[in-house]
Scaffold this motif. Sequence first.
Motif, PDB file in Angstrom:
ATOM      1  N   MET A  57     -22.147  -5.014  27.028  1.00  0.00           N
ATOM      2  CA  MET A  57     -22.819  -4.131  27.973  1.00  0.00           C
ATOM      3  C   MET A  57     -22.325  -2.698  27.864  1.00  0.00           C
ATOM      4  O   MET A  57     -23.082  -1.746  28.106  1.00  0.00           O
ATOM      5  CB  MET A  57     -22.617  -4.655  29.393  1.00  0.00           C
ATOM      6  N   SER A  58     -21.052  -2.532  27.458  1.00  0.00           N
ATOM      7  CA  SER A  58     -20.550  -1.169  27.265  1.00  0.00           C
ATOM      8  C   SER A  58     -21.289  -0.491  26.115  1.00  0.00           C
ATOM      9  O   SER A  58     -21.692   0.680  26.215  1.00  0.00           O
ATOM     10  CB  SER A  58     -19.038  -1.216  26.989  1.00  0.00           C
ATOM     11  N   VAL A  59     -21.449  -1.211  25.021  1.00  0.00           N
ATOM     12  CA  VAL A  59     -22.161  -0.642  23.872  1.00  0.00           C
ATOM     13  C   VAL A  59     -23.619  -0.361  24.227  1.00  0.00           C
ATOM     14  O   VAL A  59     -24.177   0.700  23.900  1.00  0.00           O
ATOM     15  CB  VAL A  59     -22.055  -1.588  22.663  1.00  0.00           C
ATOM     16  N   LEU A  60     -24.250  -1.313  24.930  1.00  0.00           N
ATOM     17  CA  LEU A  60     -25.661  -1.127  25.265  1.00  0.00           C
ATOM     18  C   LEU A  60     -25.857   0.057  26.202  1.00  0.00           C
ATOM     19  O   LEU A  60     -26.849   0.804  26.083  1.00  0.00           O
ATOM     20  CB  LEU A  60     -26.209  -2.403  25.914  1.00  0.00           C
ATOM     21  N   HIS A  61     -24.939   0.242  27.121  1.00  0.00           N
ATOM     22  CA  HIS A  61     -25.133   1.307  28.113  1.00  0.00           C
ATOM     23  C   HIS A  61     -24.713   2.674  27.575  1.00  0.00           C
ATOM     24  O   HIS A  61     -25.482   3.654  27.631  1.00  0.00           O
ATOM     25  CB  HIS A  61     -24.345   0.966  29.386  1.00  0.00           C
ATOM     26  N   TRP A  62     -23.491   2.772  27.039  1.00  0.00           N
ATOM     27  CA  TRP A  62     -22.971   4.101  26.662  1.00  0.00           C
ATOM     28  C   TRP A  62     -23.337   4.515  25.223  1.00  0.00           C
ATOM     29  O   TRP A  62     -23.425   5.692  24.935  1.00  0.00           O
ATOM     30  CB  TRP A  62     -21.454   4.126  26.834  1.00  0.00           C
ATOM     31  N   ALA A  63     -23.516   3.543  24.329  1.00  0.00           N
ATOM     32  CA  ALA A  63     -23.844   3.891  22.939  1.00  0.00           C
ATOM     33  C   ALA A  63     -25.351   3.925  22.705  1.00  0.00           C
ATOM     34  O   ALA A  63     -25.870   4.823  22.029  1.00  0.00           O
ATOM     35  CB  ALA A  63     -23.174   2.905  21.972  1.00  0.00           C
ATOM     36  N   ILE A  64     -26.069   2.945  23.245  1.00  0.00           N
ATOM     37  CA  ILE A  64     -27.510   2.848  22.971  1.00  0.00           C
ATOM     38  C   ILE A  64     -28.316   3.483  24.086  1.00  0.00           C
ATOM     39  O   ILE A  64     -29.435   3.955  23.874  1.00  0.00           O
ATOM     40  CB  ILE A  64     -27.900   1.367  22.752  1.00  0.00           C
TER      41      ILE A  64
END
Length: 443
Positions: free
Chosen positions: A305-312
């Motif tokens: 969820m960190s990658v989905l929210h802050w990266a993507i």
Amino acid sequence: MNAVDAEVGPFLEDNEKAIGDTARFVADSADGLRDDLDALDERAPAAAKDARTASDTLDGVHRARCEDAVVPDAACADLEKARDAAADAATVTEDVGSLVAGHRDDLEKLDGHLATLEKQARALAARAPHLSEDLDDAVTRINRLDAGAGKVAAGARKLNRGLGTAETGALDLDRGVDRLRTGADDLNGGIFKLVDGSGELAGGLHEGAGRIPDYDERERDRRTEVMADPVRLVTHDLHKAPNYGTGFAPYFIPLSLWVGAMVAYMLIAPMNRRALALGASALRIALAGWLPVVAIGVLQTVALMSVLHWAIGLQMARAAGTVGFLFLVTACFAAIVQWLNARFGAAGRILVLALLMLQLTSAGGTYPVQTSPGFFNALHPFLPMSHVVEALRRLITGGGLGPVWQACAVLTAFTAGALALTALSARRRQVWTLDRLHPELSL
């Protein structure tokens, strides 16, 4: 011509020099004969006169010495022969002169023929080195002429057929012209009727124009809109996803968590062998194999969820609720995968993958489940991922939380049931039987 070329060509190629020499000889001879003819025409009369004078002189000498002399000369016999020879020579030269004079036209024609022969012979001598080449060129041109003649013949046949077709077409055209003439007569009569009808139409339009109501601009616009768009489709998005990625996220997030649990139990035993050997309680054995994978799943969820929210850039309507719900999803998936591996061993991995395929096709994550075949429609309400996808849609894009609470209840029931079945499998593994002590088949 090709046959003649095959026979004559080699002869010309081998004898070009001889032909040239012979032609030059003929030309020179013709030129010499022309000169002799000219000399004959000029000298024949003079030669005849000189021969006759010489004959008369010898005849006088013979008469003086042999016939009138008292004592004949001893050379009379020779003088007589000379006189006769001179007389014969004079006769011959006179005959030649008469012949030349009488055939002067023939001699002129002969001179013309000799001139032509000389000219042609010299031309032949000049062309002699190239006779074989000229013959080959002539044969090539004749062959082209033959090919062209064949094409002309083919074209003539087509022209013949075309003329027949043209004749038929001309007859059809003649009949068509007759029909056109008849149609023109009918059209002429129809035009008169059209004129009469146009007058009636103009009168009717004028009368109808007086009956048209006089609407104002606003009323005309309203009626025009009703006529142009009598039925209007009104759509309203309750909770619209901003992009395709947000729309597909509820489908791919549980997929990744299931795969994470599946991979984790490839590395971690679903039941601790030491606990089984020490005779620990079945529930404790089940929890001991389940909690580590749940912890790994929680870390996976946080990272995902960190990658989905802050990266993507995934935007969630209820971010905290989404993460908390995914912790429950991780616990449920870990319990189901643990039970399948604990109960069925190596075959359980195949069952885990098969169950994943069934959930992906019946969850309705890409298209509405109503568009899927009836088999997947029947499975849809009984598989956990179906409820997970529906709940994540409400948590990410917004909406009522009814499906979320329903999904939590279903996932809790699946989790409890899977842990109970795992404990039952552990209990069975703690009971030793003759089959386990002495298996019928060992690998």
